[in-house]
Design a protein around this motif. Structure first.
Motif, mmCIF file in Angstrom:
data_model
loop_
_atom_site.group_PDB
_atom_site.id
_atom_site.type_symbol
_atom_site.label_atom_id
_atom_site.label_comp_id
_atom_site.label_asym_id
_atom_site.label_seq_id
_atom_site.Cartn_x
_atom_site.Cartn_y
_atom_site.Cartn_z
ATOM 1 N N LEU A 1 0.840 -1.199 0.000
ATOM 2 C CA LEU A 1 0.000 0.000 0.000
ATOM 3 C C LEU A 1 0.872 1.244 0.000
ATOM 4 O O LEU A 1 1.807 1.353 0.792
ATOM 5 C CB LEU A 1 -0.899 0.028 1.238
ATOM 6 C CG LEU A 1 -1.994 -1.016 1.332
ATOM 7 C CD1 LEU A 1 -2.774 -0.853 2.638
ATOM 8 C CD2 LEU A 1 -2.935 -0.925 0.144
ATOM 9 N N MET A 2 0.543 2.168 -0.894
ATOM 10 C CA MET A 2 1.252 3.439 -0.965
ATOM 11 C C MET A 2 0.236 4.572 -0.947
ATOM 12 O O MET A 2 -0.708 4.573 -1.734
ATOM 13 C CB MET A 2 2.099 3.524 -2.237
ATOM 14 C CG MET A 2 3.184 2.467 -2.309
ATOM 15 S SD MET A 2 4.180 2.589 -3.813
ATOM 16 C CE MET A 2 5.355 3.824 -3.267
ATOM 17 N N GLY A 3 0.431 5.509 -0.029
ATOM 18 C CA GLY A 3 -0.408 6.705 0.066
ATOM 19 C C GLY A 3 0.389 7.885 -0.442
ATOM 20 O O GLY A 3 1.277 8.381 0.242
ATOM 21 N N TRP A 4 0.100 8.310 -1.662
ATOM 22 C CA TRP A 4 0.911 9.328 -2.332
ATOM 23 C C TRP A 4 0.567 10.725 -1.852
ATOM 24 O O TRP A 4 -0.595 11.136 -1.872
ATOM 25 C CB TRP A 4 0.727 9.253 -3.837
ATOM 26 C CG TRP A 4 1.228 7.976 -4.434
ATOM 27 C CD1 TRP A 4 1.975 7.009 -3.823
ATOM 28 C CD2 TRP A 4 1.001 7.513 -5.757
ATOM 29 N NE1 TRP A 4 2.230 5.984 -4.693
ATOM 30 C CE2 TRP A 4 1.653 6.264 -5.887
ATOM 31 C CE3 TRP A 4 0.322 8.026 -6.847
ATOM 32 C CZ2 TRP A 4 1.635 5.529 -7.062
ATOM 33 C CZ3 TRP A 4 0.305 7.290 -8.024
ATOM 34 C CH2 TRP A 4 0.959 6.065 -8.120
ATOM 35 N N PHE A 5 1.617 11.479 -1.448
ATOM 36 C CA PHE A 5 1.451 12.891 -1.153
ATOM 37 C C PHE A 5 1.200 13.617 -2.474
ATOM 38 O O PHE A 5 1.659 13.178 -3.529
ATOM 39 C CB PHE A 5 2.702 13.451 -0.466
ATOM 40 C CG PHE A 5 2.840 12.989 0.958
ATOM 41 C CD1 PHE A 5 2.191 13.665 1.984
ATOM 42 C CD2 PHE A 5 3.598 11.877 1.273
ATOM 43 C CE1 PHE A 5 2.302 13.236 3.295
ATOM 44 C CE2 PHE A 5 3.719 11.442 2.581
ATOM 45 C CZ PHE A 5 3.068 12.120 3.594
ATOM 46 N N PRO A 6 0.468 14.743 -2.441
ATOM 47 C CA PRO A 6 0.150 15.449 -3.685
ATOM 48 C C PRO A 6 1.406 15.875 -4.447
ATOM 49 O O PRO A 6 2.376 16.327 -3.851
ATOM 50 C CB PRO A 6 -0.609 16.693 -3.214
ATOM 51 C CG PRO A 6 -1.050 16.404 -1.829
ATOM 52 C CD PRO A 6 -0.078 15.414 -1.269
ATOM 53 N N ASP A 7 1.371 15.707 -5.752
ATOM 54 C CA ASP A 7 2.449 16.162 -6.632
ATOM 55 C C ASP A 7 2.114 17.583 -7.053
ATOM 56 O O ASP A 7 1.077 17.828 -7.663
ATOM 57 C CB ASP A 7 2.555 15.256 -7.854
ATOM 58 C CG ASP A 7 3.721 15.620 -8.745
ATOM 59 O OD1 ASP A 7 4.310 16.706 -8.575
ATOM 60 O OD2 ASP A 7 4.054 14.817 -9.629
ATOM 61 N N ARG A 8 2.984 18.514 -6.738
ATOM 62 C CA ARG A 8 2.723 19.921 -7.044
ATOM 63 C C ARG A 8 3.395 20.368 -8.321
ATOM 64 O O ARG A 8 3.571 21.556 -8.570
ATOM 65 C CB ARG A 8 3.147 20.769 -5.852
ATOM 66 C CG ARG A 8 2.304 20.409 -4.621
ATOM 67 C CD ARG A 8 2.223 21.499 -3.627
ATOM 68 N NE ARG A 8 1.190 21.204 -2.647
ATOM 69 C CZ ARG A 8 1.402 21.109 -1.355
ATOM 70 N NH1 ARG A 8 2.606 21.282 -0.874
ATOM 71 N NH2 ARG A 8 0.411 20.856 -0.541
ATOM 72 N N GLY A 9 3.814 19.427 -9.133
ATOM 73 C CA GLY A 9 4.381 19.775 -10.426
ATOM 74 C C GLY A 9 5.840 20.166 -10.360
ATOM 75 O O GLY A 9 6.583 19.709 -9.512
ATOM 76 N N GLN A 10 6.239 21.023 -11.255
ATOM 77 C CA GLN A 10 7.643 21.420 -11.412
ATOM 78 C C GLN A 10 8.055 22.480 -10.395
ATOM 79 O O GLN A 10 8.311 23.627 -10.741
ATOM 80 C CB GLN A 10 7.876 21.918 -12.840
ATOM 81 C CG GLN A 10 7.595 20.886 -13.905
ATOM 82 C CD GLN A 10 8.534 19.690 -13.792
ATOM 83 O OE1 GLN A 10 9.725 19.838 -13.579
ATOM 84 N NE2 GLN A 10 7.982 18.500 -13.935
ATOM 85 N N VAL A 11 8.123 22.080 -9.126
ATOM 86 C CA VAL A 11 8.566 22.967 -8.056
ATOM 87 C C VAL A 11 9.676 22.264 -7.279
ATOM 88 O O VAL A 11 9.795 21.039 -7.331
ATOM 89 C CB VAL A 11 7.402 23.351 -7.113
ATOM 90 C CG1 VAL A 11 6.349 24.169 -7.850
ATOM 91 C CG2 VAL A 11 6.766 22.125 -6.491
ATOM 92 N N PRO A 12 10.510 23.014 -6.565
ATOM 93 C CA PRO A 12 11.605 22.385 -5.816
ATOM 94 C C PRO A 12 11.098 21.434 -4.739
ATOM 95 O O PRO A 12 10.012 21.617 -4.198
ATOM 96 C CB PRO A 12 12.318 23.576 -5.167
ATOM 97 C CG PRO A 12 11.912 24.763 -5.956
ATOM 98 C CD PRO A 12 10.539 24.463 -6.479
ATOM 99 N N GLY A 13 11.890 20.434 -4.432
ATOM 100 C CA GLY A 13 11.577 19.502 -3.356
ATOM 101 C C GLY A 13 11.229 18.123 -3.863
ATOM 102 O O GLY A 13 10.793 17.945 -4.996
ATOM 103 N N ALA A 14 11.445 17.143 -3.010
ATOM 104 C CA ALA A 14 11.171 15.745 -3.342
ATOM 105 C C ALA A 14 9.718 15.406 -3.057
ATOM 106 O O ALA A 14 9.090 15.989 -2.189
ATOM 107 C CB ALA A 14 12.085 14.831 -2.536
ATOM 108 N N ASN A 15 9.190 14.448 -3.766
ATOM 109 C CA ASN A 15 7.868 13.923 -3.517
ATOM 110 C C ASN A 15 8.012 12.580 -2.816
ATOM 111 O O ASN A 15 9.090 12.006 -2.785
ATOM 112 C CB ASN A 15 7.092 13.768 -4.829
ATOM 113 C CG ASN A 15 5.593 13.800 -4.604
ATOM 114 O OD1 ASN A 15 5.120 13.840 -3.476
ATOM 115 N ND2 ASN A 15 4.847 13.785 -5.686
ATOM 116 N N GLY A 16 6.916 12.072 -2.260
ATOM 117 C CA GLY A 16 7.016 10.808 -1.558
ATOM 118 C C GLY A 16 5.671 10.223 -1.207
ATOM 119 O O GLY A 16 4.627 10.664 -1.691
#
Length: 124
Positions: A40-55
């Motif tokens: 199970l993976m609960g994806w944090f929102p992807d905010r597009g082409q902005v600095p910082g890692a997603n997870g």
């Protein structure tokens, strides 16, 4: 390599529904949960082409929540905003808003509902 070193993060959880509710409450976001054959993976929102890692939040037997391991920082406008929602959401404050330095801003640390130690960072 011309990019920041961190490209992805995974926060272990024991109870996906509980963790999802906690992080949605604290950060006032929606987390979409996906089941990949028992992972199970609960994806944090992807905010597009902005600095910082997603997870993601992640639930699988090899992922064990811990407050002793790696510490990740979530960026926010003001650390106090998210810290004010931690206890009501089921977590606890580990370190209240603390100034790092005038140049680097502030940090705060909490323990989530799964037992993970997570940090916050803001310039204000």
């Amino acid at each position: 390599m011309k990019m920041n070193m961190v490209g992805w993060f995974e926060i272990p959880v024991a109870d996906m529904d509980r963790a999802k509710k906690f992080y949605e409450t604290v950060f006032q976001i929606d987390i979409n949960v996906h089941d990949f054959g028992g992972l199970l993976m609960g994806w944090f929102p992807d905010r597009g082409q902005v600095p910082g890692a997603n997870g993601t939040l992640i639930k699988q037997e090899s992922y064990i929540p811990s407050k002793e391991g790696t510490l990740i920082y979530f960026n926010c406008e003001d650390v106090d905003n998210e810290l004010s929602r931690i206890v009501e959401a089921g977590g606890s404050i580990y370190l209240k808003k603390t100034q790092i330095s005038p140049e680097y801003g502030y940090m705060g640390v909490f323990i989530d509902t799964e037992g993970n130690r997570i940090a916050l960072h803001s310039r204000a």
